[in-house]
Structures are given as structure tokens and as C-alpha cells.
Design an enzyme around this catalytic site. Structure first.
Site, PDB file in Angstrom:
ATOM      1  N   SER A 180       0.821  -1.201   0.000  1.00  0.00           N
ATOM      2  CA  SER A 180       0.000   0.000   0.000  1.00  0.00           C
ATOM      3  C   SER A 180       0.862   1.261   0.000  1.00  0.00           C
ATOM      4  CB  SER A 180      -0.950  -0.040   1.201  1.00  0.00           C
ATOM      5  OG  SER A 180      -1.942   0.958   1.098  1.00  0.00           O
ATOM      6  N   ASP A 387      -8.912  -3.458  -5.550  1.00  0.00           N
ATOM      7  CA  ASP A 387      -8.824  -4.337  -4.382  1.00  0.00           C
ATOM      8  C   ASP A 387      -9.756  -3.896  -3.254  1.00  0.00           C
ATOM      9  OD1 ASP A 387      -7.595  -2.142  -3.187  1.00  0.00           O
ATOM     10  OD2 ASP A 387      -5.579  -2.951  -3.339  1.00  0.00           O
ATOM     11  N   HIS A 412      -7.616  -5.449  -0.346  1.00  0.00           N
ATOM     12  CA  HIS A 412      -6.420  -4.622  -0.151  1.00  0.00           C
ATOM     13  C   HIS A 412      -5.513  -5.153   0.959  1.00  0.00           C
ATOM     14  CE1 HIS A 412      -4.005  -1.029  -0.471  1.00  0.00           C
ATOM     15  NE2 HIS A 412      -4.121  -0.812   0.823  1.00  0.00           N
TER      16      HIS A 412
END
Length: 531
Positions: A180, A387, A412
Site C-alpha cells: 500500500s 482491491d 487490499h
């Protein structure tokens, strides 16, 4: 008696050896790995003037109170730091277990495990089973995620971490795995300190990185805040409002806004159903649409009266244009980044989930009448593939020279526990020693037979025949409805090609899948003239 006693001692020693916990498997040939999390992915401790430490992120008991007291902050444009309102404590990231403790299970005191408080835990367990050893080939880097991704103090710590990992592993170059927003941190470091990056890094694998932002997620974060847990658990965690007040003053959040210069295939928008009045007092309801740049004026108006009370002092927290200015400079740093020649970059992004991209407030029946009420309104999302947090379009747009970009169906955060992801990482890290694995399609093609013959015919014709066989090994199961019709009959196909005096004919036989294996046979003959 002495002999019997000796026998008893030997028996006890043997028993102790039998019950002793087996030593973990360690592969000495592996290169070191450094795991770097995204936003909210590190344990944060508050340290007071006497050196007493207290975990403030993540915790369950007293979470909201301690969060407000110790983590609420204001941005200082002269230093680029988001400074805690509590001047008696400082935020520190624990370094236990070579940095892995801070990014493993974010609330180690939880009795009942929940996904929301775990981060790299499953990956650490998986990589340990491959032969990685904490402190020798496996390390973690947690950081104060309130700060900018180009905050110098964080970058200095990362430089020190790379050097220490390099030294601890015996001078081996490092594989960085970021998740991320950690991908933006790594990219900023690579842009500003390319010499150090090239010296210590062998490969960088970015997972679910919002290279061009997370438009829907960040728009609603600015206007409504964000919850990290749902349902009744919110009563024991940090409130959405408390989180909202923190994030408004976090440079890292502004750096996750939709990149305004990116050529979006699906342009993110902020949409408002508004009631307008003309000069005659007549009203009309219209759906207004704003680009990412135009949305800033909406954020400004919506947050113009936002305030908190800290220790009896009333503090105004509007949309922060000083942070926006800082974030725009960060975008320039990111745009200048290049992968050094000796480093390989890989990009894994999540797919298959409806992901917030554009955000809409109000409705035709209940339009927005006052922008200052937007923080109290419920958002509706217009989604794209991604995601669930980062759109595919943003995650793929790394702007770098990549060895591979691979989409993995998954959520995610959940993607960090995905078996498909693990197989890809194991292959790229050369921890599987399998040259036949295909990470893009997630299968192994194993050659089992190869024969080739050539001979010359009368008249100058050359005939070449090839026979080759493979086993395709995959964990995916064949659809049950189709399996019944395919179990008894193999699939047969043929290919014919002719070009410039040469003709070739091939037949391909694909046998039914059995126990995860599918046998494939190729028989081909080519005839060429004038050879």
C-alpha cells in the site's frame, strides 16, 4: 546402582531430545527481505519524559481516549512534521524482533484474533516456513504513518535500516516488499537517495500501491473519516470522528489524493445532488460533478467549521492548504523516481473487487442544502475494478521500468495472506527453486518429454518432426459441470501454418485434469523446400 542411574540419566536426556521443539528450517542461500507496511500498518508507542512507553496504535482498551490524547497532531509547514498536540510525549516505533514486531500483529494483547489487527503476520509465518530467519534474512520497518512519505526523519531511519539489514545478512543485497502506501515511501526514498537504494537493494516488490492515489477512499476520508473495524466492535475502538480529526492533519493522507495530472481512463469525480435557487426564488435540483482539483473547494467549504477541543483549548481544523502544497511537492518527487540499473522492480496489484473511485452525496429526493453538513452525510460510491481500496488503474501506473506487473484477485489488506501471492513472492525471491513456475497465470509447466528428428527427402525437401509433452500443475480446480464431459475425452486441436516455401502442421492433445495435473502433448511436422 551407578549403572542404573546412568541409564536413567541417558533415558531422560533421550526423552528431552524427543520432546524438544524442532529447530526451524533455515535456508542459508536466501537473500534478506525487508517488509514495509502502508498507512496505519505500524504499532506506535507514546514515550513520556520518564521513558515510560505506552502503545497508542493499535489498542482496544481506552483506544479512543489515548488516540486523541497522544496521536492528534498539527502540521508544521516549516519542518514538514505532523507534531503531536501532547508536548509531553513523543511517538516511537518498537524495534523488537528486528522491526517485525511492529508490523506483525498490530494489537498483540487481543485474546480473540481479528483480521483488522493483523498486518504482515501470515506472510511472516509463511516466509519462515520457506527458510527465512528473523534477524538474519527477515526484517521489518515500521514508521509514523502520520508523516509525509518524504519526511526526512523517516527516510533517514530507512537508510539506517537498509545498512543494518545488509550488515546482518553478511553483505547480501535486500529484497524490499512494500504494501500500500509503503510503496510511495519506498519510491520517495528511491527518488531522493538513489545511490543508497542501489547500494543495498536487489529487488523491490510493491503490493497494492496507490501510485496515482486512492480517489474514492481519500475523498470520503476527508469528508467523513474512516473506520478500521465495523459493527459493534467500533464501540471498543477508535471512533470515525476521532480518526477524521487525525487524518485532516496528516501529510501522508494528502499524498494519497487522486493525482491531478494523471490521464485517468476512468476519471474520479465528486458528485453532489444540490438544490439551487434562481433570482426569482425558484428552486431546482441538479447533480453537480467536480474533478479532483475542483473538489478541493468543496473540501474547504465542508471543513470550514471543523473544530476539536484539546485539553480545554478550542482548535480549528479546516482543510489544510499548507499540507496540500507539501503533498504536491511530494508528487514531483515521485514523478522523478527511476529504478536504478542494478535493481529489479515488480508490481502486484489487487483485482476483482468493486473499488470506490467516484463519490456521490445526497440524492434527487434528498439533495445537499449546506456543504458544511457533508461530514454528517452518507457517501455513495461509484466503483471500478481494484482491491476495494486502490483501483487497478492507479496501482498499475507505477511509472517505472518493471520486470512484471501481475494482478491477484483479492482485498487490499487480505491480499497479504493470499496463497497465490505467496507463490508469486516465493518464485521472485527464488525461495522455490522452480524455474518453470508462471507467476502471471499461477501455474507450473513442467516439461516431461522432448524429441526432435530431421531428415532430407529427395528433391531437397527437409522434414522436421517434434514431439513434446508437459504437465501443467495448478491448484485451481476444474469447473465441476464441465469436468464430467471432459473426464473421458481429451481435447484435440490442430494448427496449420505456411510461409515462404515452408509448411507446418501440429496437433495438440490436452488430457483431462487429474489431481491438479493436466497432461499436454504436442506433435508437429514441418516441411521446407530448398534447404
Amino acid at each position: 546402582m551407578a549403572v542404573l542411574l546412568e541409564d536413567i540419566v541417558k533415558a531422560v536426556e533421550l526423552w528431552l531430545k524427543l520432546i524438544k521443539k524442532p529447530e526451524p528450517y533455515v535456508d542459508p542461500n536466501l537473500d534478506p527481505v525487508l517488509l514495509i507496511p502502508g498507512i496505519a500498518g505500524s504499532i506506535l508507542n507514546a514515550v513520556d519524559e520518564n521513558g515510560k512507553e505506552e502503545r497508542v496504535w493499535v489498542r482496544i482498551l481506552g483506544a479512543d481516549h489515548e488516540f486523541r490524547t497522544k496521536l492528534w497532531s498539527r502540521f508544521n509547514p516549516s519542518t514538514g512534521r505532523s507534531e503531536s498536540l501532547d508536548t509531553k510525549t513523543r511517538i516511537q516505533i518498537p524495534e523488537d524482533r528486528y522491526g517485525l514486531y511492529a508490523i506483525d500483529v498490530l494489537d498483540p494483547d487481543m485474546i480473540l484474533a481479528r483480521e483488522s489487527v493483523s498486518y504482515f503476520h501470515d506472510m511472516i509465518v509463511e516466509m519462515t516456513s520457506w527458510g527465512y530467519l528473523e534477524g538474519k534474512t527477515l526484517f521489518g520497518f515500521g514508521y509514523d504513518f502520520r508523516q509525509s512519505n518524504r519526511f526526512q526523519e523517516t527516510l533517514d531511519r530507512l537508510a539506517e535500516k537498509l545498512e543494518s539489514v545488509y550488515t546482518a545478512s553478511g553483505g547480501k543485497k535486500i529484497n524490499i516488499i512494500s504494501h500500500s502506501m509503503g510503496g510511495l515511501l519506498v519510491k520517495c526514498f528511491m527518488s531522493l537517495h538513489s545511490d543508497i537504494f542501489e547500494k543495498y537493494v536487489k529487488n523491490w516488490i510493491a503490493i497494492a500501491a496507490p501510485f496515482k492515489g486512492a480517489p474514492g477512499y481519500i475523498t470520503s476520508t476527508f469528508l467523513n473519516g474512516v473506520s478500521f473495524v465495523d459493527g459493534w466492535q467500533q464501540n471498543f475502538f477508535i471512533s470515525k470522528w476521532s480518526m477524521h480529526q487525525l487524518l485532516i492533519e496528516c501529510p501522508s493522507v494528502y499524498e494519497l489524493m487522486a493525482c491531478p495530472d494523471f490521464k485517468w481512463e476512468n476519471v474520479p469525480r465528486l458528485e453532489l445532488w444540490k438544490e439551487n435557487h434562481d433570482s426569482n426564488g425558484n428552486s431546482s435540483i441538479m447533480l453537480e460533478s467536480y474533478s479532483s482539483v475542483e473538489s478541493i473547494s468543496i473540501f474547504n467549504e465542508a471543513l470550514s467549521i471543523n473544530r476539536i477541543n484539546y485539553d480545554g483549548v478550542d482548535i480549528h481544523l479546516p482543510f489544510n492548504f499548507e499540507i496540500l502544497k507539501w503533498a504536491n511537492e511530494t508528487l514531483k518527487v515521485l514523478d522523478r523516481a527511476e529504478v536504478p540499473p542494478e535493481v529489479k522492480f515488480y508490481n502486484i496489484y489487487g483485482t476483482g473487487l468493486d473499488t470506490p473511485h467516484s463519490v456521490c452525496y445526497g440524492s434527487e429526493d434528498a439533495p445537499v442544502t449546506d456543504l458544511k453538513q457533508l461530514p454528517c452525510c452518507e457517501a455513495e460510491y461509484i466503483g471500478v475494478d481494484g482491491d476495494g481500496t486502490v483501483p487497478v488503474e492507479s496501482a498499475k501506473a507505477d511509472g517505472l521500468n518493471a520486470e512484471a506487473r501481475v494482478g491477484v484477485p483479492g482485498e487490499h489488506r487480505g491480499i497479504l495472506s493470499d496463497p497465490h501471492l505467496f507463490r508469486i513472492l516465493k518464485h521472485w525471491l527464488k525461495a522455490d527453486h522452480d524455474p518453470f513456475y508462471n507467476p502471471v497465470n499461477d501455474y507450473v509447466i513442467l516439461p516431461t518429454s522432448f524429441e526432435i528428428e530431421r531428415h532430407q527427402e529427395k528433391g531437397g525437401l527437409q522434414v522436421t518432426s517434434v514431439k513434446e509433452e508437459w504437465e501443467i500443475i495448478t491448484e485451481e480446480q476444474v469447473d465441476q459441470d464441465n469436468m464430467a464431459s471432459n473426464t473421458t475425452k481429451p481435447l484435440l486441436g490442430s494448427i496449420a501454418v505456411s510461409h515462404a516455401g515452408e509448411e507446418a502442421l501440429a496437433t495438440v492433445v490436452v488430457h483431462p485434469q487429474s489431481e491438479g495435473r493436466r497432461h499436454v502433448e504436442l506433435n508437429a511436422v514441418s516441411v521446407s523446400a530448398g534447404a
